[in-house]
Structure formats: structure tokens, C-alpha cells
Design a protein around this motif. Sequence first.
Motif, PDB file in Angstrom:
ATOM      1  N   UNK A  39      36.829  35.904  49.586  1.00  0.00           N
ATOM      2  CA  UNK A  39      36.639  37.236  49.021  1.00  0.00           C
ATOM      3  C   UNK A  39      37.803  38.167  49.351  1.00  0.00           C
ATOM      4  N   UNK A  40      38.275  38.120  50.584  1.00  0.00           N
ATOM      5  CA  UNK A  40      39.362  39.017  50.995  1.00  0.00           C
ATOM      6  C   UNK A  40      40.668  38.650  50.292  1.00  0.00           C
ATOM      7  N   UNK A  41      40.968  37.374  50.187  1.00  0.00           N
ATOM      8  CA  UNK A  41      42.179  36.967  49.469  1.00  0.00           C
ATOM      9  C   UNK A  41      42.112  37.444  48.019  1.00  0.00           C
ATOM     10  N   UNK A  42      40.952  37.284  47.387  1.00  0.00           N
ATOM     11  CA  UNK A  42      40.813  37.723  45.994  1.00  0.00           C
ATOM     12  C   UNK A  42      40.984  39.231  45.858  1.00  0.00           C
ATOM     13  N   UNK A  43      40.379  40.003  46.750  1.00  0.00           N
ATOM     14  CA  UNK A  43      40.497  41.455  46.600  1.00  0.00           C
ATOM     15  C   UNK A  43      41.919  41.930  46.904  1.00  0.00           C
ATOM     16  N   UNK A  44      42.601  41.317  47.868  1.00  0.00           N
ATOM     17  CA  UNK A  44      43.980  41.716  48.163  1.00  0.00           C
ATOM     18  C   UNK A  44      44.957  41.248  47.082  1.00  0.00           C
ATOM     19  N   UNK A  45      44.638  40.136  46.445  1.00  0.00           N
ATOM     20  CA  UNK A  45      45.513  39.590  45.408  1.00  0.00           C
ATOM     21  C   UNK A  45      45.318  40.262  44.049  1.00  0.00           C
ATOM     22  N   UNK A  46      44.073  40.589  43.723  1.00  0.00           N
ATOM     23  CA  UNK A  46      43.768  41.040  42.360  1.00  0.00           C
ATOM     24  C   UNK A  46      43.473  42.528  42.237  1.00  0.00           C
TER      25      UNK A  46
END
Length: 124
Positions: A39-46
Amino acid sequence: MDFNLHTLDDAFAEIDKHCQKHHLPETVCYNIRLVCEELIINLLKHTTATSYHLNLSQENGLTLIRIGYQADEFNPSVVPEKKNKPVEEMEYGGLGLLLVNSLAKKIHYHYDPKQSLNVIQITL
């Protein structure tokens, strides 16, 4: 426990503290790390978010993960349709979210447009 975090390593440190404090089995801690990482990777990436809040709690033997971040509306729990293909045949993207959804007992997402606040809560 609310944390103003900026990196994935910050989250892992807090997850480890939570697991030790509550004497959680390693398998539970592994699943918490896996879900938070995705979830954190997705929110920081997108999104345009550069920081996020992480709240971990235990309730009736379940782990509640709450992640909040300020950015345009982005629900990181939405799984792209994979058209019922075997995992080996699926295109890149969304496989981690499939895993999150399979581990979660419950997922709730809310967006407050007045504050540009995204909040996702996962129950494991």
C-alpha cells in the motif's frame, strides 16, 4: 499510534515495535509488513503524497492497519481486473494488490475532498 512517516523503512521500524509490544507471531508480522509495503509503495508511487500517517492497533485478536495521506483521490486497494487468468499469465501490475485483498478480512477506503485526505483501513 500515529506516525508522520516518509519512507518504507520508517514503517517497517514501527511495525516491528508494534509486533514486539503485542507479542504477535512472526507470520502475523510478516503479513502486516507485506500489506503495508504494497500500500505504501503504491501511494508514494502513484500520488503526490510525500508523507503518510500509519496507525496500527489490535482489536479482538485482529490487526487494524490505518494509513492516511494527503493527495488527490487514490484508492490503493483497487485491484485491476485480471480476467481470471492464472498468475503466471497475468500482465505486470496489480498482483501485490491481489495479495493484499486475499490477506485482508476487511478493507475500507474513504476520501475527504475538502482536505484531500485519503484513508485506507485494512483488517487482518
